[in-house]
Scaffold this motif. Structure first.
Motif, PDB file in Angstrom:
ATOM      1  N   THR A  16      39.872   6.229  -9.761  1.00  0.00           N
ATOM      2  CA  THR A  16      39.961   7.345 -10.700  1.00  0.00           C
ATOM      3  C   THR A  16      41.413   7.705 -11.033  1.00  0.00           C
ATOM      4  OG1 THR A  16      39.849   8.895  -8.858  1.00  0.00           O
ATOM      5  CG2 THR A  16      37.770   8.338  -9.937  1.00  0.00           C
ATOM      6  N   VAL A  17      42.354   6.863 -10.632  1.00  0.00           N
ATOM      7  CA  VAL A  17      43.765   7.130 -10.955  1.00  0.00           C
ATOM      8  C   VAL A  17      43.975   7.373 -12.457  1.00  0.00           C
ATOM      9  CG1 VAL A  17      46.086   6.100 -10.988  1.00  0.00           C
ATOM     10  CG2 VAL A  17      44.723   6.004  -8.907  1.00  0.00           C
ATOM     11  N   PRO A  18      43.295   6.644 -13.351  1.00  0.00           N
ATOM     12  CA  PRO A  18      43.522   6.869 -14.790  1.00  0.00           C
ATOM     13  C   PRO A  18      43.267   8.302 -15.248  1.00  0.00           C
ATOM     14  CG  PRO A  18      42.377   4.795 -14.474  1.00  0.00           C
ATOM     15  CD  PRO A  18      42.421   5.467 -13.125  1.00  0.00           C
ATOM     16  N   LEU A  19      42.428   9.035 -14.527  1.00  0.00           N
ATOM     17  CA  LEU A  19      42.151  10.421 -14.928  1.00  0.00           C
ATOM     18  C   LEU A  19      43.406  11.283 -14.859  1.00  0.00           C
ATOM     19  CD1 LEU A  19      38.743  10.955 -13.072  1.00  0.00           C
ATOM     20  CD2 LEU A  19      39.093  10.471 -15.496  1.00  0.00           C
ATOM     21  N   ARG A  20      44.385  10.840 -14.077  1.00  0.00           N
ATOM     22  CA  ARG A  20      45.611  11.618 -13.930  1.00  0.00           C
ATOM     23  C   ARG A  20      46.487  11.607 -15.183  1.00  0.00           C
ATOM     24  NH1 ARG A  20      46.007  12.584  -8.352  1.00  0.00           N
ATOM     25  NH2 ARG A  20      47.611  14.083  -8.936  1.00  0.00           N
ATOM     26  N   PHE A  21      46.140  10.770 -16.169  1.00  0.00           N
ATOM     27  CA  PHE A  21      46.863  10.768 -17.443  1.00  0.00           C
ATOM     28  C   PHE A  21      46.495  11.963 -18.324  1.00  0.00           C
ATOM     29  CE2 PHE A  21      47.396   6.082 -16.812  1.00  0.00           C
ATOM     30  CZ  PHE A  21      48.752   6.001 -17.093  1.00  0.00           C
ATOM     31  N   LEU A  22      45.413  12.663 -17.999  1.00  0.00           N
ATOM     32  CA  LEU A  22      44.867  13.645 -18.924  1.00  0.00           C
ATOM     33  C   LEU A  22      45.413  15.050 -18.699  1.00  0.00           C
ATOM     34  CD1 LEU A  22      41.243  12.315 -18.557  1.00  0.00           C
ATOM     35  CD2 LEU A  22      42.498  12.360 -20.721  1.00  0.00           C
ATOM     36  N   ASP A  23      45.820  15.690 -19.773  1.00  0.00           N
ATOM     37  CA  ASP A  23      46.067  17.129 -19.746  1.00  0.00           C
ATOM     38  C   ASP A  23      44.714  17.832 -19.733  1.00  0.00           C
ATOM     39  OD1 ASP A  23      48.980  17.603 -20.053  1.00  0.00           O
ATOM     40  OD2 ASP A  23      48.729  16.444 -21.892  1.00  0.00           O
ATOM     41  N   GLU A  24      44.585  18.833 -18.887  1.00  0.00           N
ATOM     42  CA  GLU A  24      43.339  19.600 -18.827  1.00  0.00           C
ATOM     43  C   GLU A  24      43.378  20.763 -19.820  1.00  0.00           C
ATOM     44  OE1 GLU A  24      43.356  20.661 -14.666  1.00  0.00           O
ATOM     45  OE2 GLU A  24      42.084  18.940 -14.185  1.00  0.00           O
ATOM     46  N   PRO A  25      42.263  21.156 -20.406  1.00  0.00           N
ATOM     47  CA  PRO A  25      40.972  20.484 -20.291  1.00  0.00           C
ATOM     48  C   PRO A  25      40.870  19.321 -21.278  1.00  0.00           C
ATOM     49  CG  PRO A  25      40.736  22.424 -21.669  1.00  0.00           C
ATOM     50  CD  PRO A  25      42.186  22.362 -21.262  1.00  0.00           C
ATOM     51  N   PHE A  26      39.917  18.432 -21.047  1.00  0.00           N
ATOM     52  CA  PHE A  26      39.786  17.233 -21.888  1.00  0.00           C
ATOM     53  C   PHE A  26      38.310  16.960 -22.156  1.00  0.00           C
ATOM     54  CE2 PHE A  26      40.454  16.226 -17.384  1.00  0.00           C
ATOM     55  CZ  PHE A  26      39.234  15.644 -17.063  1.00  0.00           C
TER      56      PHE A  26
END
Lengths: 219, 219
Positions: free
Chosen positions: A140-150
């Protein structure tokens, strides 16, 4: 054998996804050697400084990122001819920055079409891209690219950029939600004439390995 | 900042599978610090010596392994308090030895029930076990544990030890053969009253990642 001592450096590959492209933060070198060439941000490790602290310091001080950013050790390079200033040890890290992060000193470049880099940094970047792509297959490392909320579309776009292929929307959503790593927020986002899209944030109990949840790959 | 210089070491986790158990090669330290404690084999990197050469040297000189053994960099440790002799950098590697390999100086121990180790070596071993187990989920690295020629039952036994669970024999055989990483030899092995079992060797065109062949996990 007399102990050969070497200076110790950290060099950090800072990735972000911008304009639907995997990008990497580069600096133009102001000093010799390789004056005028692009390079990865980095610095020497001080006396009594744990190496993880040095990597975090480079990430925070020199790029202006102060919030929690995903940081992982990548590979250690120690070849005698690597640096014209003399033998040293370079421990590389990679970091995953969200899209909104800006750097005061560096410039983001498309990672797969980056200019030729100083020192052994082409090797570091190549290993960073490979590691990140591999992690996209099973973590799930790729989720760390996202600004919240998404939205779920935002999540799918990240995986599509990293895996470099289109994913089936229904399948992707079903599997991503089954992972139980996302939390619904109270908000929705309206884009154009579409139905408002549910907004999510990362769950604090997010797992690291997708397979811990029994999800088969590829998506 | 004045450059702090440190000695550079390599420490190597040498794994083998013996008695259906993942084992690791350990040395009893003859000198202070940690005299009498178990530790991983390792050594300091010489001046002008590339670090990969140093790791291979430790593996070959100090364990008597001279043939090609799988060796991969694991993690770099550089904490100021790690070694009572002073600050240093320890780059760890792991190696996959076949069952028949013997060491003149070391002793194999069950990796998951190893004694407490000197320095930061418990951390190194734990990371090594984790890396190896992860690789068993998605790569052909585990095949490097096998002395050639071997049967499909031998291969399955390796994966079962690493994954710590029983695998369905028919499914495992079908998927392993589909990987196209094994080559039939002209020989068979007869054990007791069983049908003679086909013997295999590793194909020279073996892939590294199982998913390159589209094989879904777990087995």
């Amino acid at each position: 054998m007399a102990l050969a001592k070497r200076p110790l450096r950290v060099d950090v590959v800072i990735f972000a996804i911008r304009d639907k492209t995997l990008q990497v933060l580069l600096w133009k070198r102001a000093e010799a050697p390789f004056r005028g060439a692009w390079s990865l941000p980095g610095g020497f490790v001080g006396k009594d400084e744990p190496i993880e602290d040095a990597a975090r310091r480079v990430l925070e001080e020199e790029t202006g990122f102060t919030e929690e950013v995903y940081l992982e050790q990548l590979y250690t390079f120690a070849h005698p001819k690597m640096d014209p200033r003399g033998e040293l040890v370079s421990v590389s890290y990679y970091a995953v920055a969200t899209t909104s992060r800006e750097s005061p000193d560096g410039t983001f470049h498309a990672a797969r079409r980056a200019p030729s880099l100083a020192f052994h940094h082409d090797d570091v970047l190549r290993r960073g891209i490979h590691r990140l792509r591999t992690k996209a297959e099973y973590s799930t490392v790729p989720l760390r690219f996202l600004d919240e909320p998404f939205t779920l579309s935002d999540v799918q776009a990240v995986y599509e950029v990293l895996l470099d292929r289109n994913l089936d929307k229904r399948n992707f959503r079903r599997k991503m939600l089954a992972l139980d790593v996302l939390e619904e927020t109270q908000e929705k986002r309206r884009t154009g004439a579409h139905r408002p899209a549910q907004l999510y944030r990362l769950s604090s109990r997010r797992t690291y390995l997708l397979k811990e949840r029994g999800i088969l790959f590829p998506f």
